[in-house]
Motif scaffolding. Structure first.
Motif, PDB file in Angstrom:
ATOM      1  N   PRO A  52      34.748  47.722   9.280  1.00  0.00           N
ATOM      2  CA  PRO A  52      33.808  47.414   8.141  1.00  0.00           C
ATOM      3  C   PRO A  52      34.430  46.049   8.224  1.00  0.00           C
ATOM      4  O   PRO A  52      34.639  46.115   8.371  1.00  0.00           O
ATOM      5  CB  PRO A  52      34.165  48.438   7.216  1.00  0.00           C
ATOM      6  N   VAL A  53      33.396  44.717   7.542  1.00  0.00           N
ATOM      7  CA  VAL A  53      33.597  43.927   7.192  1.00  0.00           C
ATOM      8  C   VAL A  53      32.335  43.607   6.484  1.00  0.00           C
ATOM      9  O   VAL A  53      31.054  43.816   6.822  1.00  0.00           O
ATOM     10  CB  VAL A  53      32.942  43.272   9.039  1.00  0.00           C
ATOM     11  N   VAL A  54      33.157  42.060   5.623  1.00  0.00           N
ATOM     12  CA  VAL A  54      31.630  42.137   4.410  1.00  0.00           C
ATOM     13  C   VAL A  54      30.999  40.791   4.570  1.00  0.00           C
ATOM     14  O   VAL A  54      31.080  39.815   5.734  1.00  0.00           O
ATOM     15  CB  VAL A  54      32.684  41.536   3.299  1.00  0.00           C
ATOM     16  N   VAL A  55      29.931  40.961   4.308  1.00  0.00           N
ATOM     17  CA  VAL A  55      28.512  40.398   4.729  1.00  0.00           C
ATOM     18  C   VAL A  55      27.671  39.443   3.427  1.00  0.00           C
ATOM     19  O   VAL A  55      27.781  40.483   2.229  1.00  0.00           O
ATOM     20  CB  VAL A  55      27.714  40.614   6.361  1.00  0.00           C
ATOM     21  N   GLU A  56      27.419  38.325   3.766  1.00  0.00           N
ATOM     22  CA  GLU A  56      26.283  37.939   3.199  1.00  0.00           C
ATOM     23  C   GLU A  56      24.895  39.126   2.847  1.00  0.00           C
ATOM     24  O   GLU A  56      24.704  38.113   4.031  1.00  0.00           O
ATOM     25  CB  GLU A  56      26.703  36.308   2.284  1.00  0.00           C
ATOM     26  N   ILE A  57      24.133  39.535   2.325  1.00  0.00           N
ATOM     27  CA  ILE A  57      23.181  39.332   2.381  1.00  0.00           C
ATOM     28  C   ILE A  57      21.498  38.584   2.545  1.00  0.00           C
ATOM     29  O   ILE A  57      22.269  37.512   1.968  1.00  0.00           O
ATOM     30  CB  ILE A  57      22.610  40.517   1.866  1.00  0.00           C
ATOM     31  N   GLY A  58      21.270  38.177   3.839  1.00  0.00           N
ATOM     32  CA  GLY A  58      20.326  37.409   4.009  1.00  0.00           C
ATOM     33  C   GLY A  58      20.718  35.523   4.914  1.00  0.00           C
ATOM     34  O   GLY A  58      19.653  35.209   5.277  1.00  0.00           O
ATOM     35  N   LYS A  59      22.089  36.199   4.820  1.00  0.00           N
ATOM     36  CA  LYS A  59      22.518  34.756   5.227  1.00  0.00           C
ATOM     37  C   LYS A  59      23.766  35.199   6.611  1.00  0.00           C
ATOM     38  O   LYS A  59      23.261  35.069   7.719  1.00  0.00           O
ATOM     39  CB  LYS A  59      23.972  34.467   4.511  1.00  0.00           C
ATOM     40  N   ASP A  60      24.436  36.356   6.406  1.00  0.00           N
ATOM     41  CA  ASP A  60      24.751  37.144   8.536  1.00  0.00           C
ATOM     42  C   ASP A  60      23.755  38.119   8.286  1.00  0.00           C
ATOM     43  O   ASP A  60      24.480  38.737   9.835  1.00  0.00           O
ATOM     44  CB  ASP A  60      26.547  37.455   7.733  1.00  0.00           C
ATOM     45  N   ALA A  61      24.007  38.944   7.175  1.00  0.00           N
ATOM     46  CA  ALA A  61      23.276  40.225   7.747  1.00  0.00           C
ATOM     47  C   ALA A  61      21.732  40.311   7.293  1.00  0.00           C
ATOM     48  O   ALA A  61      21.951  40.388   5.806  1.00  0.00           O
ATOM     49  CB  ALA A  61      24.164  41.494   8.436  1.00  0.00           C
TER      50      ALA A  61
END
Length: 350
Positions: free
Chosen positions: A261-270
């Motif tokens: 599991p990885v933390v992503v920024e919605i709209g930027k990373d995924a």
């Protein structure tokens, strides 16, 4: 002949139960500010909504601060012995399967001296609800480290810091094949109420871990998950069928990179469509979720999940046992206890 009028029969309207109906006249004797007060209040609020008569509810506790719970609940209850609440509750459920049985225990009571009984309660899958009040300390015995205390914890029994590796209660429960595993906290009343209801609705062994603040011996142990300024970024609330989203502006999410599991920024990373969607029935993803247990002080840590990690349907111990007894009676008859006790070899002493 005139007809004789008869008065209509009086009917007693049964009033619905309230939280007050589940409170006793006993003085609640926890330290002022203890998280146990909140948990007690939420349990008393939830009980009337379950539709179960008070006389059919039993609360069994072990030893510890949390184990005073039966005194304060206007139901049947038993303040049992250290670490054995699960065993006693299992025996009760086996003999009286119609009862709603609850176990109230602390992290020391259920994971130290009672760890063996907790494991076997989960694998046997009695239809019992176990609440573990986890404050990461021994409170009743005045502040020694517990099985869930973090490494290097300085306490009265570990003046140089604990060298024990702490238990991860959710991972332990999943490893024991628990059929319902969830986590909540004392300072989120609505979420705690929802988890109590879910635990009771589950047919089988339910384990609900509750983060509970001990403001005397371990104050602020879960502050990062409960305080307004940090809660949104440090907690991940699991909802069935919904993507794993968190953050103060709901702008962060969890994406799976393989099994990682990885933390992503919605709209930027995924995009939100790329995020991990929670499925309470997915055993393999539940194993990843329970391991999201990072130290929040370490940079790059994952948020801590709260909610239902896993649920599945499995036969309850008491049901299978009843079937075995019925089969034995059908094959061999009802039996004679006196004859069994006497056996084939008896002596008469004159």
């Amino acid at each position: 002949m005139s007809a004789i009028a008869t008065a209509p029969a009086e009917t007693t309207v049964k009033q619905p139960l309230t939280a007050k109906d589940f409170a006793t006249d006993q003085e609640v004797r926890w330290c002022p500010g203890c998280g146990d007060y909140s948990i007690l209040a939420q349990v008393q609020k939830v009980m009337p909504t379950l539709g179960i008569p008070k006389e059919n509810i039993v609360i069994v506790s072990g030893i510890g601060c949390s184990s005073r719970f039966p005194y304060y609940m206007n139901t049947y209850g038993m303040h049992s012995i250290h670490g054995r609440a699960a065993a006693i509750a299992s025996g009760l459920k086996a003999s009286r399967p119609e009862l709603s049985v609850w176990v109230v225990s602390g992290d020391g009571d259920s994971l130290s001296i009672g760890g063996n009984h907790t494991i076997h309660f989960l694998r046997r899958n009695f239809d019992i609800n176990m609440l573990i009040f986890n404050n990461q300390i021994y409170g009743l015995t005045k502040g020694q480290y517990s099985p869930t205390s973090e490494e290097n914890k300085v306490t009265k029994s570990t003046p140089m810091g604990s060298i024990d590796h702490p238990f991860n209660p959710m991972a332990l429960a999943l490893g024991a094949d628990g059929s319902f595993i969830a986590r909540s906290m004392d300072r989120d009343p609505k979420h705690l109420q929802a988890m109590l209801i879910r635990a009771q609705q589950h047919r089988g062994a339910s384990l609900l871990e509750i983060y509970q603040n001990c403001n005397i011996f371990n104050d602020g142990a879960f502050e990062v998950f409960t305080e307004k300024g940090t809660k949104a970024n440090e907690t991940l609330f699991l909802e069935q069928g919904k993507p794993l989203v968190f953050g103060a502006e709901n702008n962060k999410g969890i994406k799976l990179d393989g099994f990682h599991p990885v933390v992503v920024e919605i709209g930027k990373d995924a995009s939100i469509d790329e995020l991990w969607v929670h499925d309470e029935r997915d055993f393999y993803k539940a194993q990843i979720l329970v391991r999201m247990f990072d130290d929040p002080r370490i940079e790059g840590h994952l948020p801590r999940p709260f909610g239902v990690f896993y649920e599945n349907d499995r036969a309850c111990y008491e049901d299978v046992m009843a079937m075995q007894i019925e089969e034995a009676i059908a094959k061999k008859g009802k039996g004679n206890l006196d004859k069994l006790l006497r056996g084939n070899e008896t002596w008469v002493i004159n």
